[in-house]
Design a protein around this motif. Sequence first.
Motif, PDB file in Angstrom:
ATOM      1  N   ILE A 454      -7.049  14.398 -52.123  1.00 35.90           N
ATOM      2  CA  ILE A 454      -6.295  13.641 -53.803  1.00 35.90           C
ATOM      3  C   ILE A 454      -7.172  12.994 -53.811  1.00 35.90           C
ATOM      4  CG2 ILE A 454      -5.294  12.702 -55.025  1.00 35.90           C
ATOM      5  CD1 ILE A 454      -2.892  14.606 -53.393  1.00 35.90           C
ATOM      6  N   LEU A 455      -7.667  11.464 -52.534  1.00 35.34           N
ATOM      7  CA  LEU A 455      -8.122  10.990 -52.780  1.00 35.34           C
ATOM      8  C   LEU A 455      -9.881  10.300 -52.903  1.00 35.34           C
ATOM      9  CD1 LEU A 455      -6.971   8.753 -50.415  1.00 35.34           C
ATOM     10  CD2 LEU A 455      -7.425   7.219 -51.979  1.00 35.34           C
ATOM     11  N   ILE A 456     -10.456  11.603 -52.328  1.00 35.80           N
ATOM     12  CA  ILE A 456     -11.526  12.357 -52.331  1.00 35.80           C
ATOM     13  C   ILE A 456     -12.130  12.830 -54.305  1.00 35.80           C
ATOM     14  CG2 ILE A 456     -13.550  13.822 -52.094  1.00 35.80           C
ATOM     15  CD1 ILE A 456     -12.683  13.420 -48.974  1.00 35.80           C
ATOM     16  N   PHE A 457     -10.843  13.518 -54.616  1.00 28.96           N
ATOM     17  CA  PHE A 457     -10.806  14.042 -56.049  1.00 28.96           C
ATOM     18  C   PHE A 457     -10.839  12.676 -56.663  1.00 28.96           C
ATOM     19  CE2 PHE A 457      -9.841  16.719 -59.393  1.00 28.96           C
ATOM     20  CZ  PHE A 457      -9.539  15.755 -59.936  1.00 28.96           C
ATOM     21  N   GLY A 458     -10.476  11.627 -57.045  1.00 28.47           N
ATOM     22  CA  GLY A 458     -10.099  11.223 -57.257  1.00 28.47           C
ATOM     23  C   GLY A 458     -11.276   9.998 -57.386  1.00 28.47           C
ATOM     24  N   VAL A 459     -11.560   9.334 -56.648  1.00 27.64           N
ATOM     25  CA  VAL A 459     -13.203   8.768 -56.619  1.00 27.64           C
ATOM     26  C   VAL A 459     -13.933   9.511 -57.545  1.00 27.64           C
ATOM     27  CG1 VAL A 459     -14.515   7.504 -54.498  1.00 27.64           C
ATOM     28  CG2 VAL A 459     -12.406   7.335 -54.122  1.00 27.64           C
ATOM     29  N   PHE A 460     -14.637  10.628 -56.579  1.00 30.05           N
ATOM     30  CA  PHE A 460     -15.115  11.615 -57.432  1.00 30.05           C
ATOM     31  C   PHE A 460     -14.929  11.544 -58.812  1.00 30.05           C
ATOM     32  CE2 PHE A 460     -18.274  14.950 -58.574  1.00 30.05           C
ATOM     33  CZ  PHE A 460     -17.500  15.733 -59.574  1.00 30.05           C
ATOM     34  N   ALA A 461     -14.002  11.616 -59.782  1.00 30.00           N
ATOM     35  CA  ALA A 461     -13.315  11.718 -60.858  1.00 30.00           C
ATOM     36  C   ALA A 461     -14.150  10.470 -62.139  1.00 30.00           C
ATOM     37  CB  ALA A 461     -11.547  12.268 -61.287  1.00 30.00           C
ATOM     38  N   LEU A 462     -13.376   9.344 -60.561  1.00 31.86           N
ATOM     39  CA  LEU A 462     -13.557   7.321 -61.630  1.00 31.86           C
ATOM     40  C   LEU A 462     -15.271   8.151 -61.290  1.00 31.86           C
ATOM     41  CD1 LEU A 462     -11.480   5.678 -58.881  1.00 31.86           C
ATOM     42  CD2 LEU A 462     -11.405   5.640 -61.375  1.00 31.86           C
ATOM     43  N   PHE A 463     -15.537   8.386 -60.661  1.00 28.31           N
ATOM     44  CA  PHE A 463     -17.433   8.360 -61.090  1.00 28.31           C
ATOM     45  C   PHE A 463     -17.777   9.044 -62.276  1.00 28.31           C
ATOM     46  CE2 PHE A 463     -21.526   8.381 -59.180  1.00 28.31           C
ATOM     47  CZ  PHE A 463     -22.305   8.981 -60.076  1.00 28.31           C
ATOM     48  N   VAL A 464     -17.293  10.616 -62.150  1.00 26.21           N
ATOM     49  CA  VAL A 464     -17.215  11.255 -63.388  1.00 26.21           C
ATOM     50  C   VAL A 464     -16.947  10.324 -64.820  1.00 26.21           C
ATOM     51  CG1 VAL A 464     -16.989  13.433 -65.057  1.00 26.21           C
ATOM     52  CG2 VAL A 464     -17.407  13.346 -62.393  1.00 26.21           C
ATOM     53  N   VAL A 465     -15.775   9.886 -65.039  1.00 22.35           N
ATOM     54  CA  VAL A 465     -15.264   9.251 -65.886  1.00 22.35           C
ATOM     55  C   VAL A 465     -16.240   7.963 -66.424  1.00 22.35           C
ATOM     56  CG1 VAL A 465     -13.541   7.487 -66.729  1.00 22.35           C
ATOM     57  CG2 VAL A 465     -13.056  10.185 -66.072  1.00 22.35           C
ATOM     58  N   GLY A 466     -16.331   7.840 -65.047  1.00 20.20           N
ATOM     59  CA  GLY A 466     -17.381   6.259 -65.363  1.00 20.20           C
ATOM     60  C   GLY A 466     -19.090   6.519 -66.340  1.00 20.20           C
ATOM     61  N   LEU A 468     -19.396   9.300 -67.540  1.00 21.49           N
ATOM     62  CA  LEU A 468     -19.218   8.895 -69.158  1.00 21.49           C
ATOM     63  C   LEU A 468     -18.857   7.803 -69.943  1.00 21.49           C
ATOM     64  CD1 LEU A 468     -16.636  11.893 -68.495  1.00 21.49           C
ATOM     65  CD2 LEU A 468     -19.164  12.796 -69.922  1.00 21.49           C
ATOM     66  N   ARG A 469     -18.520   7.002 -69.483  1.00 20.83           N
ATOM     67  CA  ARG A 469     -18.093   5.783 -70.379  1.00 20.83           C
ATOM     68  C   ARG A 469     -19.814   4.760 -70.794  1.00 20.83           C
ATOM     69  NH1 ARG A 469     -14.318   0.311 -69.137  1.00 20.83           N
ATOM     70  NH2 ARG A 469     -14.892  -0.815 -70.346  1.00 20.83           N
ATOM     71  N   GLU A 470     -20.742   5.250 -69.410  1.00 23.33           N
ATOM     72  CA  GLU A 470     -22.099   4.465 -69.672  1.00 23.33           C
ATOM     73  C   GLU A 470     -22.881   5.263 -70.726  1.00 23.33           C
ATOM     74  OE1 GLU A 470     -23.591   2.064 -66.926  1.00 23.33           O
ATOM     75  OE2 GLU A 470     -21.090   1.885 -67.258  1.00 23.33           O
ATOM     76  N   LYS A 471     -22.005   6.283 -70.781  1.00 22.55           N
ATOM     77  CA  LYS A 471     -23.090   7.319 -71.736  1.00 22.55           C
ATOM     78  C   LYS A 471     -22.040   7.095 -73.393  1.00 22.55           C
ATOM     79  CE  LYS A 471     -26.048  10.337 -69.846  1.00 22.55           C
ATOM     80  NZ  LYS A 471     -26.675  11.584 -69.147  1.00 22.55           N
ATOM     81  N   TYR A 472     -20.573   7.303 -73.130  1.00 26.19           N
ATOM     82  CA  TYR A 472     -20.655   7.423 -74.386  1.00 26.19           C
ATOM     83  C   TYR A 472     -19.622   6.256 -74.694  1.00 26.19           C
ATOM     84  CZ  TYR A 472     -21.803  11.951 -73.187  1.00 26.19           C
ATOM     85  OH  TYR A 472     -23.185  13.313 -74.033  1.00 26.19           O
ATOM     86  N   GLY A 473     -19.574   5.717 -74.219  1.00 24.90           N
ATOM     87  CA  GLY A 473     -18.730   3.829 -74.279  1.00 24.90           C
ATOM     88  C   GLY A 473     -17.441   4.375 -73.710  1.00 24.90           C
ATOM     89  N   TYR A 474     -16.520   5.260 -74.098  1.00 24.99           N
ATOM     90  CA  TYR A 474     -15.924   5.745 -73.188  1.00 24.99           C
ATOM     91  C   TYR A 474     -15.501   7.908 -73.058  1.00 24.99           C
ATOM     92  CZ  TYR A 474     -13.217   1.145 -74.318  1.00 24.99           C
ATOM     93  OH  TYR A 474     -13.553   0.155 -74.180  1.00 24.99           O
ATOM     94  N   ALA A 475     -15.065   7.343 -72.075  1.00 24.18           N
ATOM     95  CA  ALA A 475     -14.990   9.112 -71.536  1.00 24.18           C
ATOM     96  C   ALA A 475     -14.044   9.998 -72.676  1.00 24.18           C
ATOM     97  CB  ALA A 475     -14.030   9.432 -70.261  1.00 24.18           C
ATOM     98  N   ARG A 476     -12.688   9.246 -73.438  1.00 22.14           N
ATOM     99  CA  ARG A 476     -12.231   9.184 -73.692  1.00 22.14           C
ATOM    100  C   ARG A 476     -12.825  10.317 -75.994  1.00 22.14           C
ATOM    101  NH1 ARG A 476      -8.432   4.812 -75.431  1.00 22.14           N
ATOM    102  NH2 ARG A 476     -10.293   3.756 -74.957  1.00 22.14           N
ATOM    103  N   ASN A 477     -14.412   9.093 -76.091  1.00 19.53           N
ATOM    104  CA  ASN A 477     -14.605   9.754 -77.231  1.00 19.53           C
ATOM    105  C   ASN A 477     -15.468  10.466 -76.857  1.00 19.53           C
ATOM    106  OD1 ASN A 477     -14.386   6.682 -77.876  1.00 19.53           O
ATOM    107  ND2 ASN A 477     -15.941   6.291 -77.173  1.00 19.53           N
ATOM    108  N   TYR A 478     -16.470  10.865 -75.466  1.00 21.17           N
ATOM    109  CA  TYR A 478     -16.446  12.432 -75.107  1.00 21.17           C
ATOM    110  C   TYR A 478     -15.458  13.699 -74.967  1.00 21.17           C
ATOM    111  CZ  TYR A 478     -19.236  15.234 -72.135  1.00 21.17           C
ATOM    112  OH  TYR A 478     -19.566  17.443 -71.744  1.00 21.17           O
TER     113      TYR A 478
END
Lengths: 518, 500
Positions: A454-466, A468-478
């Motif tokens: 779960i930790l590994i998955f969580g860190v991966f999720a953080l990376f993906v959201v990060g 998306l944030r770099e590209k779209y402002g927020y992952a929520r926007n995407y």
Amino acid sequence: MGITSFYYLFLVAIGAIIYYILPKKIRWIQLLLLSIVFYCAAAKPITFLYILGSAITAYIATNVGMKKDGADGKNKIRIALMAIAIVVNLLVWFVIKADSILVDAFGVFRKVIHVLPEFNGWEFVGALGMGYYTLQVVGYILDCAWGNIEPQKNFFKLLLFVGFFPQLTTGPISRYSQLSTLFEEHPLDYKNITFGAQRILWGFFKKLVIAERAGIIVNAIWADLATYNGFYHWIVLLMYPIQMYTDFSGCTDIVLGTAEIFGIVMPENFNNPFFSRDSKEFWKRWHITLGVWAQDYVLYPVLKSSFMVKFGKFAKKKFGKNTGKFLATSLGMLCLWLVMGIWHGATKFIVGVSLWYWIVLMIGDLISPISTKLLKKFSVNTDNFSWHLFQSMRTYVIYAVGAAFFRAENFKQALSLLGSLITMFIGNIKEVNPWIFFDDSILNTGVSYVDINILIFGVFALFVVGILREKYGYARNYIAKQGIVLRWIIWISLFILVLIKGKYGGGYNAADFIYQGF
Amino acid sequence: MKKKQIISLIIFLAIAYFVFARVTYLYRDLTQNRTNIVDFKDERNLDVAVIGASTVLYGWQPLTAWDKLGITSYGYSQEGIELSIYKYYIKNIMSTNKPDLYIIDLRKLTYMLDELGTVRKYAHYEDVLYPRRLEVISNYFSDREFDRSLFTELVFDIGYYHEQDVLGNPEHWEFIDNRKTSVDINRFKGNSYKREVGYFEKPQSYTTEVGELNDAQLNALTDLLDFCKLNKLNVLFIVCPYPIGHNDYITFNAAKEVVNSYGYPFVNTNDYIDEMGLDFNFDFTDRAHLAVSGAEKYTGFLCDYLEEHYDLQDHRGEKGYEKWEEEANEFRQYAVAIREDYDSNVGHIKQSIEKGDVIRKSEQLSEWLENTNDESYTVFIAVDSENVDWNSNQAILFKALGMEQFWRYSILQMSNSEEITRVLHWEPISLDADMGDDLFVIRQHVEVSTDAVNKIVYRGEEYTTDKFAILMAVNKYTNEMVDCIEVEYGDEMLISHINK
């Protein structure tokens, strides 16, 4: 009442419903009452008097004597009152939150001056969020003094600015101009509600699923560094920043999400700090509001002070333009970092955290021209992913070293850990234990393989959201641009993940947020 | 906010709640306490509802009652459930059924212990937003200090269970809707059984003396009676049979007066042990519950009582009741398998009693130890080993008991089905020993010492010797002392039986 509790969510939900039912003009009053209710549930109610006192000092300081301003807008009485208000607020904060620094100082002085009495600190119960709202109040007074903003004439609105409930846990530290939306009339907006709720959910995920899990490993190793030796020390060094980030930024997400539900935009405190290429960039992405506050209210005033101007001129004359400028900036930055260290309330933060990062930043500035030349000379391609990755990892480790001082019980323990990272390879070969990565040793810290996955998955999720944030402002926007089915699958899945894999519930006490004590 | 957005939000919240509830049901634990409640929701056309705690769970056999009288009944019970919840049980029943008769077992009146556990059992198995569930939880705090975290845990029990590893367990998935999805829904209508058999003597506590109910008992009882009266329910109050003591008896006699004052009948079935033909040696599993043989007799007795005093319809052969006949058939077959289990356990007990003769006839210490080295017995030993030649052959026996060269020993040796537990000490041992299986434990006071003389005290009887050692074997089923021997140290290790 913690902000990861059911009661907090219930309070926010009921508060939001009442908020939007009420006429727009009086909604800010409801926010104030809600803040008081939250405070009484989350802390000792009597300590709300501290917040009240801060607001009173700020109100008097910025409003009294206004009519008697001189031609240049300055009024000695007003300036004196502002100065007194700042000193009083800082003094109260220091006595309650940072007395351990005095304790340590007394301890050091007593070794030389034996007649000094023993001092073990004061036992006062402080207010919730004292470190945060004190800086906000000081910033507000200074902004009024410098003419950046008009003083708030309504005391209760000022009280709301000081005691707005979500920020009392872990900030952010807002400027008055940033929170003026508190008093505006917000229509009920679908996007505010949904985005706010999504952000709260994301914060819960970070805190309950990732931070608490990482904390199991981190706490177990720190509690027994002798048993957990060798590569365990590397694990705890590198894992603690993850725990710290997801804990602190998770709370920030809950806070900002809450404010967003009410239509209030609060300043961001984090912006993918682990994507930073160097420490300078890191501190523009980590605990942003504290850094900005220290920059605006400590660094710039120090640099503009007559002493520093004179010193700058002297240094340029003596050592040359570049070196002179560097020396002046370094001195200013030292003041900034010392203030940040003192704000954290203990000597180990000053010595270990402040000085470490100051040294790292100054060395970075010093060698930057040299490293640029070297990279050019050896034709190193710095415009690729691998170089960015190297820079980010380097920045991560540098941060992790400083964070060790943050986590350790004391300076000595931090040094012991950091020293062991090197000594295990030199003359202490018995401590080198790479097999812990391949056998079940890590499970001795109290985690299971499911937790690790779960930790590994969580860190991966953080990376993906990060990303998306770099590209779209927020992952929520995407995500908001995707089809309704995918959107709902994502949010429902995140909800289920928090529900079944969050560390909460009967027999489990979620740790307070790391930054809640400041 | 646009209308479309509002509708979208409502639908999303509905889906989120649906998912939340299903995850909650998935993670809840699987016990009969849960299935009894959730499986009831599909029951209809009940003639009789029997309400109580585990005494109903193990005592009342609805399908035996069908066989005898053709009545439809259900044992609505959970283990350890307190009287305060019974009215909510009745409300649950009333929401889907209109039984002609409620039978309420008041056994729990003399054993009121765990209010929180009761509320938890109710709250953790009902549907999440079931209003009555929230009412029960709120009422729990009505006369207590409000505990926020406990309240949250009771309402949102997913927090209590979510650490369990259930996703890989198909049985948990069966209950994802808080209803068992397989066709066989609670075949035995709230009835279960225990494997154990407990050996008791018939109590001689019958009395007509009337005791006093304490405040908690009186409040619980009158609250229930008021509820029954208010809802004009037809109720029979009973007490199930068990090894009842004097204090309980007089308490129930007092309860009878209160119940009668409300115009309700009260039957303490302990008054009719002989009529039921209950054998206290083998018809109980422990001090509270009937074994399967006892449950048959008890259910039969109650059926006779119902036939005599109530006008309940016999539905055997009626259209619409075919399922009951099928389930009764299944139960009969199942009962055969249970009986085999039960008979085997009874056999063990009888065998252990008979073996006592063999033990009492042992002539050698090694023979005695071998005979008592059996899961049916607990052995106490006091031995002064000061003079033992630890190099001799005789010492082997003592080494086998875990002894080493030491001045003197008191040993308490308890045998469970798989383990032998020894307490070895040079000081006297005096304690309340838990004897027997994990599930059937009787506490007896035992003293073992090796001071001036070797001594064992059991059930107030003292056994001493100035010889080398004294050993006592106790039948863990009956708790009777089987044999006590003293041992003379020497090449032959002669023993003499010193039973009283």
